[in-house]
Write a protein that holds these residues in place. Structure first.
Motif, PDB file in Angstrom:
ATOM      1  N   ARG A  21     -32.745 117.223  90.013  1.00  0.00           N
ATOM      2  CA  ARG A  21     -33.319 115.879  90.172  1.00  0.00           C
ATOM      3  C   ARG A  21     -33.156 115.049  88.900  1.00  0.00           C
ATOM      4  O   ARG A  21     -32.812 113.870  88.944  1.00  0.00           O
ATOM      5  N   LEU A  22     -33.389 115.674  87.747  1.00  0.00           N
ATOM      6  CA  LEU A  22     -33.256 114.954  86.478  1.00  0.00           C
ATOM      7  C   LEU A  22     -31.816 114.520  86.236  1.00  0.00           C
ATOM      8  O   LEU A  22     -31.564 113.371  85.865  1.00  0.00           O
ATOM      9  N   VAL A  23     -30.871 115.412  86.441  1.00  0.00           N
ATOM     10  CA  VAL A  23     -29.460 115.080  86.208  1.00  0.00           C
ATOM     11  C   VAL A  23     -29.025 113.949  87.144  1.00  0.00           C
ATOM     12  O   VAL A  23     -28.341 113.013  86.726  1.00  0.00           O
ATOM     13  N   SER A  24     -29.427 114.017  88.398  1.00  0.00           N
ATOM     14  CA  SER A  24     -29.082 112.964  89.357  1.00  0.00           C
ATOM     15  C   SER A  24     -29.646 111.617  88.911  1.00  0.00           C
ATOM     16  O   SER A  24     -28.939 110.601  88.886  1.00  0.00           O
ATOM     17  N   TRP A  25     -30.924 111.594  88.546  1.00  0.00           N
ATOM     18  CA  TRP A  25     -31.557 110.358  88.063  1.00  0.00           C
ATOM     19  C   TRP A  25     -30.855 109.841  86.812  1.00  0.00           C
ATOM     20  O   TRP A  25     -30.557 108.656  86.696  1.00  0.00           O
ATOM     21  N   PHE A  26     -30.590 110.739  85.857  1.00  0.00           N
ATOM     22  CA  PHE A  26     -29.980 110.342  84.597  1.00  0.00           C
ATOM     23  C   PHE A  26     -28.620 109.690  84.837  1.00  0.00           C
ATOM     24  O   PHE A  26     -28.314 108.634  84.280  1.00  0.00           O
ATOM     25  N   ARG A  27     -27.790 110.319  85.656  1.00  0.00           N
ATOM     26  CA  ARG A  27     -26.438 109.805  85.911  1.00  0.00           C
ATOM     27  C   ARG A  27     -26.462 108.470  86.637  1.00  0.00           C
ATOM     28  O   ARG A  27     -25.578 107.636  86.413  1.00  0.00           O
ATOM     29  N   ARG A  34     -22.778 110.706  79.239  1.00  0.00           N
ATOM     30  CA  ARG A  34     -22.567 112.042  79.806  1.00  0.00           C
ATOM     31  C   ARG A  34     -23.736 112.980  79.518  1.00  0.00           C
ATOM     32  O   ARG A  34     -24.265 113.007  78.416  1.00  0.00           O
ATOM     33  N   ILE A  35     -24.063 113.735  80.532  1.00  0.00           N
ATOM     34  CA  ILE A  35     -25.069 114.790  80.440  1.00  0.00           C
ATOM     35  C   ILE A  35     -24.457 116.012  81.112  1.00  0.00           C
ATOM     36  O   ILE A  35     -23.778 115.893  82.131  1.00  0.00           O
ATOM     37  N   VAL A  66     -27.033 115.797  76.031  1.00  0.00           N
ATOM     38  CA  VAL A  66     -26.526 114.428  76.111  1.00  0.00           C
ATOM     39  C   VAL A  66     -25.872 114.154  74.756  1.00  0.00           C
ATOM     40  O   VAL A  66     -26.544 113.786  73.791  1.00  0.00           O
ATOM     41  N   PRO A  67     -24.539 114.374  74.643  1.00  0.00           N
ATOM     42  CA  PRO A  67     -23.875 114.281  73.339  1.00  0.00           C
ATOM     43  C   PRO A  67     -24.033 112.921  72.646  1.00  0.00           C
ATOM     44  O   PRO A  67     -24.264 112.870  71.432  1.00  0.00           O
ATOM     45  N   ALA A  68     -23.925 111.830  73.389  1.00  0.00           N
ATOM     46  CA  ALA A  68     -23.993 110.503  72.775  1.00  0.00           C
ATOM     47  C   ALA A  68     -25.329 110.243  72.092  1.00  0.00           C
ATOM     48  O   ALA A  68     -25.405 109.433  71.166  1.00  0.00           O
ATOM     49  N   TRP A  69     -26.352 110.909  72.539  1.00  0.00           N
ATOM     50  CA  TRP A  69     -27.683 110.703  71.980  1.00  0.00           C
ATOM     51  C   TRP A  69     -28.135 111.861  71.104  1.00  0.00           C
ATOM     52  O   TRP A  69     -29.234 111.818  70.546  1.00  0.00           O
ATOM     53  N   GLY A  70     -27.334 112.898  70.984  1.00  0.00           N
ATOM     54  CA  GLY A  70     -27.758 114.088  70.246  1.00  0.00           C
ATOM     55  C   GLY A  70     -29.026 114.679  70.825  1.00  0.00           C
ATOM     56  O   GLY A  70     -29.874 115.189  70.108  1.00  0.00           O
TER      57      GLY A  70
END
Length: 122
Positions: A21-27, A34-35, A66-70
């Motif tokens: 659910r979290l990955v779906s919401w995040f994307r 990217r996550i 989440v690489p872009a955000w560390g």
């Protein structure tokens, strides 16, 4: 004769479902960021476990990155999830090198923590 009362209990969703659910919401919320999941959990045969260990899979690494955000996310069930000692060691290490780590106790908690963060403009 007494009248029986049925008590309905609803189990908390599994860690897997909370993470999905979290990955779906995040994307959906940040389509350009990217996550990805770190495949540390789950049942495996001894042969699969040995092969993954040889490839570098390491116990305790947080579930998502989440690489872009560390940003690392360790997902737990909304109720009953426990952070293990090896997970605590990884969290301390990652924070010590300047990364951010959140422990999401269910989808809603993880979502709230992510929404409350000051994020880079990626």
């Amino acid at each position: 004769m007494g009248v029986g009362v049925a008590i309905l209990t609803v189990a908390a969703p599994s860690e897997h479902l909370e993470q999905v659910r979290l990955v779906s919401w995040f994307r959906k919320t940040w389509p350009g960021v990217r996550i990805f999941a770190i495949p540390n959990g789950g049942g495996r045969s001894m042969a699969q476990g040995s092969a993954l260990k040889a490839e570098g899979v390491t116990p305790g690494v947080p579930d998502l990155f989440v690489p872009a955000w560390g940003l690392w996310v360790e997902m737990k069930r909304a109720t009953g999830g426990v952070v293990s000692p090896v997970q605590r060691e990884w969290i301390a290490y990652l924070e010590g090198i300047g990364h951010r780590v959140i422990i999401g106790r269910g989808f809603e908690d993880a979502k709230s923590q992510i929404e409350g963060m000051k994020k880079p403009t990626s």
